[in-house]
Design a protein around this motif. Sequence first.
Motif, short mmCIF file in Angstrom:
data_model
loop_
_atom_site.label_atom_id
_atom_site.label_comp_id
_atom_site.label_asym_id
_atom_site.label_seq_id
_atom_site.Cartn_x
_atom_site.Cartn_y
_atom_site.Cartn_z
N GLY A 256 0.80 -1.22 0.00
CA GLY A 256 0.00 0.00 0.00
C GLY A 256 0.83 1.27 0.00
O GLY A 256 0.32 2.33 0.40
N ARG A 257 2.08 1.19 -0.48
CA ARG A 257 2.98 2.34 -0.46
C ARG A 257 3.36 2.80 -1.88
O ARG A 257 4.34 3.49 -2.05
N THR A 258 2.56 2.44 -2.86
CA THR A 258 2.85 2.82 -4.24
C THR A 258 1.76 3.76 -4.76
O THR A 258 0.57 3.45 -4.65
N ALA A 259 2.18 4.89 -5.30
CA ALA A 259 1.26 5.84 -5.92
C ALA A 259 1.42 5.75 -7.43
O ALA A 259 2.51 5.50 -7.95
N TYR A 260 0.31 5.98 -8.15
CA TYR A 260 0.31 5.88 -9.61
C TYR A 260 -0.26 7.17 -10.21
O TYR A 260 -1.27 7.70 -9.73
N VAL A 261 0.39 7.64 -11.27
CA VAL A 261 -0.09 8.81 -12.01
C VAL A 261 -0.06 8.45 -13.49
O VAL A 261 0.98 8.06 -14.03
N PHE A 262 -1.20 8.59 -14.14
CA PHE A 262 -1.32 8.36 -15.58
C PHE A 262 -1.78 9.66 -16.24
O PHE A 262 -2.78 10.25 -15.84
N THR A 263 -1.03 10.10 -17.24
CA THR A 263 -1.37 11.36 -17.90
C THR A 263 -0.76 11.37 -19.30
O THR A 263 -0.27 10.37 -19.80
#
Length: 772
Positions: A256-263
């Motif tokens: 639960g320590r991963t962030a995701y950004v899609f752009t």
Amino acid sequence: MILMMTFLLVGLLVHVVFFLSIFDIYFTSPLVHGMTPQATPMAPPASRLVLVVADGLRADSLFTLLPNGSSRAPYLRSVIEEKGTWGVSHTRVPTESRPGHVALIAGFYEDVSAIAKGWKENPVEFDSVFNETRNTWCWGSPDILPMFAKGASGDHVYTHTYPAEEEDFASTDASRLDTWVFTQVKSFFQSAKSNSSLRANLLEDENVFFLHLLGIDTNGHAHRPMSQEYLNNIGLVDTGVAELVSMVEDFFGHDGRTAYVFTSDHGMTNWGSHGAGHPSETLTPLVAWGAGVNYAHKVTEVQPYKDGFLQDWKLEHLRRVDVNQADIAPLMASLIGIPFPVNSVGVLPLLYLNNSDHFKAESIYTNAIQVLEQYKIKMSQKKETTLSFLFTPYHFFHRAMLTVGLVVLSVWPFLSGLFDKAKFRSLSWCVGCLCLAAFPLMPVVGREPNIHLVTCAGLLTLFTSACYLWSSRRRTTLHLSDRQQFFTQVALIHIMLCVCVCVLCAYVPSLTHSSLQQKQGLPLFNQIISWTTLASSMLVPLLSSTRLFHRLLSIFLSLTATYLLLSTGSEALFPPVLSWLMFVWINIEQEAMLAQGVSGRQELATIDFSANIDITKIRQLKLDDIRRSYFFVFFIITAFFGTGNIASINSFDPASVYCFLTIFNPFIMGGLMMWKVIIPFIIVMCTFETIQVATQLSSRSLFLIVLVISDLMALHFFFLVQDYGSWLDIGTSISHYVIVMSMTIFLMLLSVVTHILTSQRLFLWRPKMHFP
């Protein structure tokens, strides 16, 4: 002679200095250095961040549902509806890959001093999210990744790129570029399981994984954004992202320590270009989820967006959080607890954060201090400048004014009284001006390729050439033996060139585009023909007779052949129409000389470019010579703006060079486009060279008049150079100044080229002949 050379050298030096001055005055980097990095003092919610940038992806292409109500990107749609925050990222012009990625990852917009690097990289070092991380691993295009590795302090940014040759617009399906990236990432994590040192680095905090996906952009350029190739590529990316998330979560034990950004870095117009400020170019998707990011927030009230997209995308029930593109950099920095990039101008979008109010307050305070640090440095370096504003022409901002100018020129023979003495030539001048006047009214970008018009241009070229030959033969008074030699040594090569032009026009461009549409690639034979034609375009004229009509015809044919290969639509008709008008101009100037009663006037048919000039016959300047110089300047400007060359270069459509190459190479493609721009210049310049000889006027005298006219215009445009906006806006303002400022320099150099083209001759063999 020495005085003349001194005059030319001094004039050249002065104009070069004035030309270079705009880059020192307007195009210095706005970036400042010496700021202290600022980081939020509280523990971050994420240890690592995965950034996925789908190059060239439009917001509507991702968010719009299919007619059956399903999504072409089902995984990302589920993230939007269940576990993430979404919105539209508003990019700024220029909407290109380099400034877009800099805004995303470094948090600032276009650095105008990048013009010195051809817009390919930043000329000064800058801070970025990658630079502030402990480790960053990148996969993707060789055009993007090295830029951030080069600017990073230390060796903690690792790049993995495919060969540049893979970026082929003629590829059957460019989505393989994205497949390559996902495959490499899978192999990377697989190898980390057996590599203890790599695994240890991956388990540290403050890490970023960056995936640059170029397939969508490449398919958009090659097939347009509404094509199945473009839309199917979105589905492939969605599947790849789903598999990537699953793999990352498995590797890190679902901690639960991963962030995701899609752009995306920018969008794309319906005709497959980007760079300007159309909404299809500036509106890109943003989807964020994972550690520290707010979950999907359902709303019942009306949201503060009036663009109608929420209803179109069937997302009115979910909170939409729009951002400026530069805001994404501080968002990523806040999520993993690294210092904000010191050059960032982005504002932290708090609605994306899922954390305590205390953490949000500390984060926004850090953001404010970071921006304030830049302000302090800039204030200490501030320079005061005062500029005046002057009026500017004749059509540099509104191409339609060229149409007005050409319409006015069309009535010149009637106002000057030439119509009574030369009715046919006067009518030809009028029709030629009116035909040329149609081109500035045509769109400069967004035109769909129309190879049929290229074929029509080939036929028009053949017709114009036949008129040249007929006119020159009718006017040439030679003995029968000389006439026979003329047809054996000159006419045959012209006829062969006519056939060559028609074949090139009807066969090579149409077959090339047909082959590309069928995804069969660029035929090697077509490529050989194209490059051979280009290479020989400056050599073939030197093989023809130096008689006026014959040499001009040879120049026209060889240059037009290359122009047709670089054309995709209506612009192919421009050189034949321009050449027709130039031919009429030469003839009607002879009538003007006759009307003025100039003694010793030489018949056009007897003029030989290679003959020595009789100094005793050179006359003094007259008032009508100012009119000739003005016509020349006007036609030079028309040659440049007639088909919208500034827009076609700054909003680049690679389809124009498909006959030569399809693999992305900005230098070769740019060079080919520049040659396409120069060809009409040469046609006009050769005409002016002819008029100088035919009117028995010193080239220095006319050159001085042109110098005065161009320098007066240059003074106006100096104060209108623009260092903000899209590449199209910036490039247009620079081009305006460059055109008029360098007109003297350019015409000096071009006059040498045209003098060689018109007066020099190569002999493959030297048979006895009476005709030169």
